[in-house]
Scaffold this active site. Structure first.
Site, PDB file in Angstrom:
ATOM      1  N   SER A  65      21.591  -6.012 -36.070  1.00 49.87           N
ATOM      2  CA  SER A  65      21.347  -4.646 -36.497  1.00 49.87           C
ATOM      3  C   SER A  65      20.051  -4.132 -35.863  1.00 49.87           C
ATOM      4  CB  SER A  65      21.326  -4.582 -38.031  1.00 49.87           C
ATOM      5  OG  SER A  65      21.448  -3.262 -38.480  1.00 49.87           O
TER       6      SER A  65
ATOM      7  N   ASP B 193      32.960  -2.294 -38.380  1.00 51.59           N
ATOM      8  CA  ASP B 193      31.531  -1.996 -38.562  1.00 51.59           C
ATOM      9  C   ASP B 193      31.196  -0.690 -37.849  1.00 51.59           C
ATOM     10  OD1 ASP B 193      28.824  -2.055 -39.022  1.00 51.59           O
ATOM     11  OD2 ASP B 193      28.423  -3.780 -37.727  1.00 51.59           O
TER      12      ASP B 193
ATOM     13  N   HIS C 126      29.365  -5.304 -41.799  1.00 47.33           N
ATOM     14  CA  HIS C 126      28.093  -5.331 -41.060  1.00 47.33           C
ATOM     15  C   HIS C 126      27.296  -6.610 -41.304  1.00 47.33           C
ATOM     16  CE1 HIS C 126      24.817  -3.602 -38.801  1.00 47.33           C
ATOM     17  NE2 HIS C 126      23.977  -3.729 -39.810  1.00 47.33           N
TER      18      HIS C 126
END
Length: 384
Positions: A205, A263, A305
């Site tokens: 991320s 995602d 995610h």
């Protein structure tokens, strides 16, 4: 099995991604676990004595996060902790632990085939980091790309600030994350100048965005001798098409984005942004081990995610992401570390990692985790 150079992208992973080569599958998981360690070690509790820092010292971090036993045993020594500063207008700067630099041990070097320097970045955890993430305007990055007037590379403003901002008031580190990384990598390259050395950058991320930016920076401005590879899990886009083109022009740089189809994060920001590097696509909705609650939007978004879910996806993705078959003997209980994504019949408590005594989960000699206590009653559950 491909050699380490091929798995680090020497030929841009040609012929290795679809179908996913089994050696590369394990290789990606190896570096993903080193990124996961940044989440498992980070203490976000401001009232704690280690708040904003790693819960564990450098020499014990891998063992304390479960990466010193079994298949996932990491034969690396952490040499430096990294601290990054998030800042937005009208707010004070906030500096927190953001990851680490590690280098393979002599045993690790023998297994890997070279000396490997790893930079691992944590994803977003603090409120001010979330605010900084949302600062998605593009801006020049002259300290990385130089003073370019035409075809100007521009990067995500928030990610660039986290990478380059310093904080003279910090009690952790007063310099920027960039300066910390470059200084430590320079030091290690000097120590191992007579050896074959690779530099591998990993993160998830926000951490994947920082991994991408720092890998470009290291390859462009530090070394042309050592191969530099980024494994970016669930990365948002980091810059414009000129950033992509600049990365492509660096001979010793390779970037692999690992993306989960459901995602949404890898698809943002949109306007003015371009993807960087190669991509491995998977779809964890194909896994027969995970819950799939179509009526709980937020749970579905979070699961898609989550880094442990990503690593589960890599462990079993087949047919170019269109199917799933468990290929790596990786402990399924890890999926429930921070939420409750594993199907109920496996009997693993949800969000067990940060609970008292790990909610009865105990790591075994082979590296797997088993539930052995519920309400002081001993229960043995067979390995998943």
């Amino acid at each position: 099995m491909p050699n380490w150079r091929a798995m680090s992208g020497e030929k841009n992973w040609e012929g290795l991604l679809s179908p996913l080569d089994e050696g590369l599958r394990n290789y990606i998981i190896h570096y993903g676990e080193m990124a996961q360690a940044t989440y498992d070690a980070y203490d976000s509790d401001e009232s704690s004595k280690t708040g904003g820092n790693s819960k564990y010292p450098m020499d014990k971090l891998f063992s304390d996060v479960g990466l010193a036993k079994g298949r996932a045993n990491k034969k690396y020594t952490i040499t430096k902790f990294l601290y990054a500063t998030a800042s937005v207008p009208l707010f004070d700067k906030d500096t927190n632990w953001m990851g680490y630099v590690a280098v393979s041990t002599d045993d690790g070097k023998r297994e890997l085939g070279r000396r490997d320097i790893v930079i691992a970045w944590r994803g977003t955890s603090e409120e001010i980091e979330w605010v900084t993430d949302a600062s998605f305007f593009l801006q020049p990055a002259p300290i990385i790309f130089g003073d370019v007037h035409d075809d100007k590379p521009e990067v995500h403003r928030g990610f660039y600030l986290i990478y380059t901002s310093n904080n003279p008031e910090s009690t952790f580190n007063k310099t920027s994350a960039r300066d910390q990384v470059l200084e430590e990598v320079t030091r290690l390259l000097e120590i191992y100048k007579n050896e074959e050395v690779s530099i591998t950058v990993t993160g998830h991320s926000l951490g994947a965005a920082l991994a991408t930016i720092s890998a470009i920076d290291i390859a462009k401005n530090m070394t042309s001798r050592s191969p530099v590879t980024a494994f970016a899990f669930a990365s948002p886009r980091v810059g414009n098409s000129e950033v992509r083109d600049s990365a492509l022009s660096i001979n010793n740089l390779r970037i692999l984005r690992i993306e989960n189809k459901p995602d949404v994060v890898p698809d943002v920001p949109n306007l003015g942004y371009a993807n960087v590097g190669q991509v491995l696509i998977m779809d964890t909705r194909k896994s027969m081990f995970l819950k799939h609650n179509l009526f709980d939007f937020f749970s579905s978004v979070g699961m898609a995610h989550n880094l442990e879910v990503y690593l589960h996806g890599v462990s079993g993705t087949v047919d170019g992401g269109e199917g799933f078959k468990k290929k790596v003997d990786r402990d399924l209980s890890l999926i429930n570390k921070y939420d409750d994504y594993l199907k109920t019949e496996y009997g693993i408590p949800g969000s067990w990692w940060n609970k008292t005594d790990k909610a009865g989960m105990v790591q075994q000699a082979d590296g797997s985790w088993k539930l052995i206590k519920i309400n002081d009653k001993t229960i043995i559950i067979s390995r998943l």
